[in-house]
Design a protein around this motif. Structure first.
Motif, PDB file in Angstrom:
ATOM      1  N   SER A 199     -10.682 -68.864 -40.263  1.00 34.22           N
ATOM      2  CA  SER A 199     -10.502 -70.125 -41.016  1.00 34.22           C
ATOM      3  C   SER A 199      -9.938 -71.271 -40.191  1.00 34.22           C
ATOM      4  O   SER A 199      -9.544 -72.292 -40.755  1.00 34.22           O
ATOM      5  CB  SER A 199      -9.590 -69.878 -42.221  1.00 34.22           C
ATOM      6  OG  SER A 199      -8.272 -69.643 -41.765  1.00 34.22           O
ATOM      7  N   GLY A 200      -9.850 -71.133 -38.868  1.00 33.74           N
ATOM      8  CA  GLY A 200      -9.290 -72.216 -38.059  1.00 33.74           C
ATOM      9  C   GLY A 200     -10.171 -73.456 -38.091  1.00 33.74           C
ATOM     10  O   GLY A 200     -11.383 -73.362 -38.295  1.00 33.74           O
ATOM     11  N   ASN A 229     -16.867 -68.084 -32.866  1.00 31.05           N
ATOM     12  CA  ASN A 229     -15.953 -66.941 -32.991  1.00 31.05           C
ATOM     13  C   ASN A 229     -16.491 -65.687 -32.320  1.00 31.05           C
ATOM     14  O   ASN A 229     -15.740 -64.869 -31.816  1.00 31.05           O
ATOM     15  CB  ASN A 229     -15.704 -66.615 -34.464  1.00 31.05           C
ATOM     16  CG  ASN A 229     -14.434 -67.215 -35.053  1.00 31.05           C
ATOM     17  OD1 ASN A 229     -13.933 -66.735 -36.054  1.00 31.05           O
ATOM     18  ND2 ASN A 229     -13.902 -68.260 -34.451  1.00 31.05           N
ATOM     19  N   ASN A 274     -13.666 -61.573 -39.036  1.00 35.21           N
ATOM     20  CA  ASN A 274     -12.499 -61.976 -38.249  1.00 35.21           C
ATOM     21  C   ASN A 274     -11.554 -62.793 -39.135  1.00 35.21           C
ATOM     22  O   ASN A 274     -11.963 -63.837 -39.656  1.00 35.21           O
ATOM     23  CB  ASN A 274     -13.011 -62.803 -37.052  1.00 35.21           C
ATOM     24  CG  ASN A 274     -11.921 -63.565 -36.341  1.00 35.21           C
ATOM     25  OD1 ASN A 274     -12.083 -64.728 -36.009  1.00 35.21           O
ATOM     26  ND2 ASN A 274     -10.803 -62.922 -36.109  1.00 35.21           N
ATOM     27  N   SER A 275     -10.356 -62.304 -39.354  1.00 35.99           N
ATOM     28  CA  SER A 275      -9.333 -63.051 -40.098  1.00 35.99           C
ATOM     29  C   SER A 275      -9.833 -63.401 -41.505  1.00 35.99           C
ATOM     30  O   SER A 275     -10.100 -62.491 -42.295  1.00 35.99           O
ATOM     31  CB  SER A 275      -8.937 -64.287 -39.285  1.00 35.99           C
ATOM     32  OG  SER A 275      -7.690 -64.752 -39.697  1.00 35.99           O
ATOM     33  N   MET A 276     -10.026 -64.695 -41.831  1.00 35.84           N
ATOM     34  CA  MET A 276     -10.611 -65.019 -43.137  1.00 35.84           C
ATOM     35  C   MET A 276     -11.913 -64.246 -43.356  1.00 35.84           C
ATOM     36  O   MET A 276     -12.227 -63.836 -44.491  1.00 35.84           O
ATOM     37  CB  MET A 276     -10.905 -66.522 -43.222  1.00 35.84           C
ATOM     38  CG  MET A 276     -11.698 -66.915 -44.462  1.00 35.84           C
ATOM     39  SD  MET A 276     -12.121 -68.663 -44.527  1.00 35.84           S
ATOM     40  CE  MET A 276     -13.478 -68.767 -43.357  1.00 35.84           C
ATOM     41  N   HIS A 307     -11.020 -60.946 -44.716  1.00 42.45           N
ATOM     42  CA  HIS A 307     -10.660 -61.050 -46.152  1.00 42.45           C
ATOM     43  C   HIS A 307     -11.948 -61.144 -46.992  1.00 42.45           C
ATOM     44  O   HIS A 307     -12.059 -60.542 -48.058  1.00 42.45           O
ATOM     45  CB  HIS A 307      -9.844 -62.312 -46.448  1.00 42.45           C
ATOM     46  CG  HIS A 307      -8.600 -62.506 -45.616  1.00 42.45           C
ATOM     47  ND1 HIS A 307      -7.922 -61.478 -45.015  1.00 42.45           N
ATOM     48  CD2 HIS A 307      -7.889 -63.639 -45.320  1.00 42.45           C
ATOM     49  CE1 HIS A 307      -6.855 -61.975 -44.378  1.00 42.45           C
ATOM     50  NE2 HIS A 307      -6.825 -63.270 -44.551  1.00 42.45           N
ATOM     51  N   ILE A 324      -0.138 -69.562 -38.537  1.00 42.50           N
ATOM     52  CA  ILE A 324      -0.732 -70.215 -39.721  1.00 42.50           C
ATOM     53  C   ILE A 324      -0.104 -71.593 -39.927  1.00 42.50           C
ATOM     54  O   ILE A 324      -0.778 -72.546 -40.310  1.00 42.50           O
ATOM     55  CB  ILE A 324      -0.582 -69.313 -40.978  1.00 42.50           C
ATOM     56  CG1 ILE A 324      -1.395 -68.020 -40.801  1.00 42.50           C
ATOM     57  CG2 ILE A 324      -0.999 -70.059 -42.242  1.00 42.50           C
ATOM     58  CD1 ILE A 324      -2.889 -68.196 -40.635  1.00 42.50           C
ATOM     59  N   PHE A 373      -2.481 -68.473 -30.451  1.00 39.06           N
ATOM     60  CA  PHE A 373      -3.636 -67.758 -30.994  1.00 39.06           C
ATOM     61  C   PHE A 373      -3.968 -66.500 -30.182  1.00 39.06           C
ATOM     62  O   PHE A 373      -4.229 -65.437 -30.730  1.00 39.06           O
ATOM     63  CB  PHE A 373      -4.802 -68.749 -30.931  1.00 39.06           C
ATOM     64  CG  PHE A 373      -5.974 -68.416 -31.776  1.00 39.06           C
ATOM     65  CD1 PHE A 373      -5.828 -68.165 -33.121  1.00 39.06           C
ATOM     66  CD2 PHE A 373      -7.239 -68.368 -31.226  1.00 39.06           C
ATOM     67  CE1 PHE A 373      -6.921 -67.880 -33.903  1.00 39.06           C
ATOM     68  CE2 PHE A 373      -8.332 -68.083 -32.002  1.00 39.06           C
ATOM     69  CZ  PHE A 373      -8.177 -67.837 -33.338  1.00 39.06           C
ATOM     70  N   ARG A 383     -14.136 -77.109 -29.172  1.00 36.06           N
ATOM     71  CA  ARG A 383     -13.472 -76.875 -30.465  1.00 36.06           C
ATOM     72  C   ARG A 383     -13.062 -78.207 -31.115  1.00 36.06           C
ATOM     73  O   ARG A 383     -13.245 -78.403 -32.315  1.00 36.06           O
ATOM     74  CB  ARG A 383     -12.252 -75.986 -30.182  1.00 36.06           C
ATOM     75  CG  ARG A 383     -11.528 -75.499 -31.374  1.00 36.06           C
ATOM     76  CD  ARG A 383     -12.142 -74.217 -31.899  1.00 36.06           C
ATOM     77  NE  ARG A 383     -11.580 -73.943 -33.177  1.00 36.06           N
ATOM     78  CZ  ARG A 383     -11.289 -72.731 -33.641  1.00 36.06           C
ATOM     79  NH1 ARG A 383     -11.566 -71.669 -32.948  1.00 36.06           N
ATOM     80  NH2 ARG A 383     -10.780 -72.567 -34.825  1.00 36.06           N
TER      81      ARG A 383
HETATM   82  O1  LIG Z   1      -4.430 -67.144 -43.384  1.00 36.03           O
HETATM   83  C1  LIG Z   1      -5.113 -66.133 -43.120  1.00 36.03           C
HETATM   84  O2  LIG Z   1      -4.852 -65.023 -43.592  1.00 36.03           O
HETATM   85  C2  LIG Z   1      -6.278 -66.266 -42.238  1.00 36.03           C
HETATM   86  C3  LIG Z   1      -6.258 -67.071 -41.168  1.00 36.03           C
HETATM   87  C4  LIG Z   1      -7.464 -67.238 -40.380  1.00 36.03           C
HETATM   88  O3  LIG Z   1      -8.556 -66.938 -40.823  1.00 36.03           O
HETATM   89  C5  LIG Z   1      -7.330 -67.833 -39.092  1.00 36.03           C
HETATM   90  C6  LIG Z   1      -8.391 -67.768 -38.246  1.00 36.03           C
HETATM   91  C7  LIG Z   1      -8.545 -68.517 -37.082  1.00 36.03           C
HETATM   92  C8  LIG Z   1      -9.679 -68.376 -36.327  1.00 36.03           C
HETATM   93  O4  LIG Z   1     -10.339 -67.242 -36.257  1.00 36.03           O
HETATM   94  C9  LIG Z   1     -10.239 -69.457 -35.553  1.00 36.03           C
HETATM   95  O5  LIG Z   1     -11.197 -69.245 -34.830  1.00 36.03           O
HETATM   96  O6  LIG Z   1      -9.679 -70.545 -35.628  1.00 36.03           O
END
Ligand SMILES: O=C(O)/C=C/C(=O)/C=C/C=C(\O)C(=O)O
Length: 289
Positions: free
Chosen positions: A46-47, A55, A115-117, A120, A157, A179, A194
């Motif tokens: 979610s970045g 990603n 990955n991450s989000m 989820h 976060i 990160f 980015r």
């Molecule tokens: O708040 C959460 O649980 C999830 C956070 C993210 O999904 C952060 C992800 C960041 C990256 O993968 C990116 O490439 O920025």
């Protein structure tokens, strides 16, 4: 003589699909690479400025070469997909969009790498559509929920949210330094790409901030439902993850019945990038190639 399938470029694999489901009407971007009887869908984090292609830049080619069709879905609110203000569960929103994408592509079933989000969202999809999931790979995500060990929101976060509010190269570098474990691997070229991605879609940045204001808990805690997941699951984590801490991975391991956990030392929130070769071998072995 066998030939190794070639990975197309981002532009050559770029596609759009319109997803209409209830109140949702979204133009969604994805990349479609390779061909094979089994499909792997990759779901990004979610970045700000994230995309499937960015990603998973180090992971697409080995999977395509192994004979998988690889689909990278850009979630609503990222990259070339439509923007959205999400006031409910973003994990479930992404899962609905993924179901629409699989329907549009006539795919009954896919393996999911999140990955991450994206993790989820993969879990949300597996809970809502168990018959449509092959195997699950979850890195640095899989469920929201508080950590008993680390102050929440985590330092990573907080920096991510700060970058959404003030999208500048300085704030991007501050976030990226936390990160990954070894920030010397991050090049000026990567920062610039980015930043360009972020600034190309200010609507995504503004909508993310509005979504957070409307609902600070975008990623619900699936803890009580993890036992319902029937898919074989590989959980991968960096022990130095300062965005989503390792104890979240342990909760997934405790909750998902057919799960295994691989932890990399000297690894932050981007295991698939920071330890790409080992990660790719792990995933190919887990998927059966
Ligand atoms: O708040 C959460 O649980 C999830 C956070 C993210 O999904 C952060 C992800 C960041 C990256 O993968 C990116 O490439 O920025």
């Amino acid at each position: 003589m066998t030939t190794t399938p070639k990975t197309p470029s981002e532009a050559a694999s770029s596609r759009f699909v319109r997803i209409q489901d209830g109140e949702l009407d979204l133009n969604i971007h994805y990349n479609d690479c390779g061909a094979g009887s089994e499909t792997v869908v990759m779901l990004h984090g979610s970045g700000p400025g994230a995309s499937g292609w960015a990603n998973f830049s180090r992971n697409i080619e080995p999977l395509v070469a192994a004979g998988y069709r690889v689909i990278l879905m850009d979630c609503p609110g990222w990259s070339k997909s439509d923007s959205i203000v999400c006031t409910g569960s973003r994990s479930d929103l992404n899962a609905r969009v993924l179901r629409g994408l699989l329907d549009a592509l006539d795919l009954d079933r896919a393996h999911l790498i999140g990955n991450s989000m994206g993790g989820h969202s993969a879990v949300a999809f597996a809970l809502a559509n168990p018959a449509r999931v092959g195997r699950l790979v979850l890195m640095g995500g899989g469920s929201g929920g508080a950590s008993p060990f680390v102050p929440m929101p985590t330092e990573g976060i907080k920096l991510l949210q700060g970058l959404y509010r003030e999208p500048s190269i300085d704030n991007l570098k501050k976030m990226m330094a936390v990160f990954v474990y070894d920030s010397s691997d991050l090049t000026e070229e990567l920062f610039q790409a980015r930043l360009d991605n972020m600034l190309a879609r200010r609507d995504h940045l503004e909508n993310f901030v509005s979504s957070l204001a409307a609902n600070p808990k975008q990623f619900p805690d699936f803890g009580p439902r993890l036992a319902e997941i029937t898919a074989q699951t590989l959980i991968v984590w960096g022990s130095n993850d300062r965005f989503v801490p390792l104890d979240s991975g342990l909760r997934l391991l405790a909750g998902i019945p057919d799960a295994q956990l691989h932890v990399f030392n000297r690894c932050g929130h981007w295991a698939q990038w920071e330890h790409a070769d080992k990660f790719n071998r792990l995933v190919l072995d887990f998927l059966g190639h």
